[in-house]
Design a protein around this motif. Sequence first.
Motif, mmCIF file in Angstrom:
data_model
loop_
_atom_site.group_PDB
_atom_site.id
_atom_site.type_symbol
_atom_site.label_atom_id
_atom_site.label_comp_id
_atom_site.label_asym_id
_atom_site.label_seq_id
_atom_site.Cartn_x
_atom_site.Cartn_y
_atom_site.Cartn_z
ATOM 1 N N LEU A 125 -94.988 -15.025 -29.120
ATOM 2 C CA LEU A 125 -93.648 -14.633 -29.555
ATOM 3 C C LEU A 125 -92.709 -15.827 -29.564
ATOM 4 O O LEU A 125 -92.805 -16.713 -28.717
ATOM 5 C CB LEU A 125 -93.091 -13.556 -28.625
ATOM 6 C CG LEU A 125 -93.945 -12.295 -28.484
ATOM 7 C CD1 LEU A 125 -93.411 -11.410 -27.363
ATOM 8 C CD2 LEU A 125 -93.998 -11.519 -29.796
ATOM 9 N N ILE A 126 -91.799 -15.830 -30.536
ATOM 10 C CA ILE A 126 -90.740 -16.840 -30.592
ATOM 11 C C ILE A 126 -89.468 -16.164 -31.063
ATOM 12 O O ILE A 126 -89.492 -15.362 -32.007
ATOM 13 C CB ILE A 126 -91.116 -18.014 -31.535
ATOM 14 C CG1 ILE A 126 -89.962 -19.019 -31.632
ATOM 15 C CG2 ILE A 126 -91.528 -17.524 -32.911
ATOM 16 C CD1 ILE A 126 -90.316 -20.276 -32.414
ATOM 17 N N ASP A 127 -88.365 -16.425 -30.369
ATOM 18 C CA ASP A 127 -87.058 -15.934 -30.802
ATOM 19 C C ASP A 127 -86.340 -17.099 -31.473
ATOM 20 O O ASP A 127 -86.120 -18.146 -30.858
ATOM 21 C CB ASP A 127 -86.253 -15.425 -29.605
ATOM 22 C CG ASP A 127 -84.909 -14.796 -30.013
ATOM 23 O OD1 ASP A 127 -84.432 -15.081 -31.132
ATOM 24 O OD2 ASP A 127 -84.343 -14.031 -29.221
ATOM 25 N N ALA A 128 -85.974 -16.919 -32.725
ATOM 26 C CA ALA A 128 -85.363 -18.000 -33.501
ATOM 27 C C ALA A 128 -84.067 -18.511 -32.889
ATOM 28 O O ALA A 128 -83.666 -19.653 -33.148
ATOM 29 C CB ALA A 128 -85.101 -17.521 -34.928
ATOM 30 N N ASP A 129 -83.415 -17.709 -32.059
ATOM 31 C CA ASP A 129 -82.118 -18.118 -31.514
ATOM 32 C C ASP A 129 -82.217 -18.654 -30.083
ATOM 33 O O ASP A 129 -81.191 -18.882 -29.439
ATOM 34 C CB ASP A 129 -81.135 -16.940 -31.551
ATOM 35 C CG ASP A 129 -79.682 -17.394 -31.511
ATOM 36 O OD1 ASP A 129 -79.373 -18.403 -32.178
ATOM 37 O OD2 ASP A 129 -78.870 -16.746 -30.824
ATOM 38 N N GLU A 130 -83.431 -18.865 -29.579
ATOM 39 C CA GLU A 130 -83.587 -19.470 -28.256
ATOM 40 C C GLU A 130 -83.035 -20.902 -28.262
ATOM 41 O O GLU A 130 -83.347 -21.690 -29.173
ATOM 42 C CB GLU A 130 -85.065 -19.526 -27.874
ATOM 43 C CG GLU A 130 -85.570 -18.300 -27.177
ATOM 44 C CD GLU A 130 -84.975 -18.141 -25.785
ATOM 45 O OE1 GLU A 130 -85.244 -18.967 -24.895
ATOM 46 O OE2 GLU A 130 -84.234 -17.169 -25.592
ATOM 47 N N PRO A 131 -82.223 -21.298 -27.288
ATOM 48 C CA PRO A 131 -81.710 -22.668 -27.247
ATOM 49 C C PRO A 131 -82.813 -23.720 -27.287
ATOM 50 O O PRO A 131 -82.661 -24.763 -27.932
ATOM 51 C CB PRO A 131 -80.941 -22.706 -25.909
ATOM 52 C CG PRO A 131 -80.531 -21.294 -25.669
ATOM 53 C CD PRO A 131 -81.648 -20.459 -26.203
#
Length: 544
Positions: A235-241
């Motif tokens: 999983l990857i969240d595009a808005d993770e710093p």
Amino acid sequence: MQMETFHWKKNQQLSEDYIAGKDAAKALFPYHFGREEDWQARVSWLDGAAGSPRVDRKRLVDTLHAYNLRVGNSGAAMRHIDALGDAQTLAIVGGQQAGLFGGELLVLYKAITILQLAREWSHKLQRTVVPIFWIAGEDHDFDEVNHINVLSNTQHIEKLKVDHPTGLRTSVSRLPLSAEAWEEALNKLDSALMDTEFKASLIANLRSATEDGATLSDAFARWMAMLFGEYGLVLIDADEPGVRALESSMFEMIIDQNESFAGALLRSQSDVSGAGYGIQAEIQEDGANLFTFAEGQRLLLHRESNYFADKKNLIRFSKDDLRDLATRKPERLSNNVMSRPLMQEFLFPVLATVLGPGEIAYWALTKQAFEHFHMRMPIVAPRLEFTLIEGTIKKQMDKYDFTINDVLERFDEKKQAWLDAQDTLRLNDRFDEVKESFRSSYAPLVESLSAINPGVKKLGDTNLAKILEQIDYLHHKANEASHTQFDAAIRQLERIRLTIFPLAKPQERVYNGCAYLNRYGNAWLHSLIETPIPVDGLHRIYHL
């Protein structure tokens, strides 16, 4: 597992033609998912693309590790993340917005497609192909993701939702929800679901996913990890710093070459319209194709001479200022639908990307933008599509002789035909005969009244129409009374329609998966993941 294929025409002609392999659509993409030699060509390109901008793999691995640990992903996913440190490792990537309780069923199907393709091509290539789900947490359309639909026991589609916590137009990933808001949503879902042997664990898992002031993105990621983590879905969240820090140099390139980037998009737009297709996403000549975060909001930028500004001029940057922001504070920048595909390619060695029909149509607009940045668009693979048919629904369809096409194309007509066939009194025919008999004997009399007085003739015409209207009224009431004998049948027929084509949309675009997980547990989901299913663009009817 009982499954049958079905051609459900896409709502995007470009996507329909691309999947069918028509030349006009295929020309808009560098590869076609249906040609094995194109997969091999993509591998060769990735292996030899030394000039293509790429993130440092070690930094990528470290960032993914931190995020996936935080959302509770599995050891299998962690091993896949480690594998990304090897230059031989490739990826299958697809994504979606972070919907409440997992969003619509199609989100599950996209994850299944990613897993299916990663497994298939790992075997065929004899090298690791990692499945990656891209959570579009940067999206700010809260109303699009804050609700789910469930079919109630009273045959109504219930919409369950959470309210916006602040009202500010910012990324879903930046909007923590209160414990009270989550508890209210969980209680509504609990009430909407029937009591089953799976319900307690389902609600408990969802409650666990929403703890600690979770955003919709946090809860979504935790839920996806619970459902798919054991299969190694990363999983990857595009808005993770941390992800934004990785994207810094690509943001710089997009800013430095912004005008030519927009020009490349416009050329692809011309290619798409020239091929005879509508435009899924309108390209603006002055569009920066980037967002920035300011004033508590996510604001779309456009170019004004040598400056970048939002439409309301709340913020304004010179090119140097914006480049500096990309270098020092990349978390204040965000991609739009045109720059996101490029950023995905920058971060991952993408063998193929899994897309829905609308996404395929707008990705066609990015072909020349990829080439402008010395990249190449990956293979575009259509996500798997399913309609879940429960045993009781299948029995009812057989009972009333309904096919999927009947439900989609002629439901009301077929339903009325069935009701008419139950009319042993021949009400329709007999009322028609009475009307015709009355009209044929009464109309000539009325016509002859004109010889007496035109006013009497007019009164006769009115009288004729009223009597016919009263016959129609009685006909309607007689039919209503007759149909009450078949209330149970009508409810069963409506249940068929609400299952297969709710709100005049495919089931997968309306209903959330929790109702099916509640009734049947996870076995059906595991079956769809573990059984090899060709990614061929066809719709599948899956009998539960």
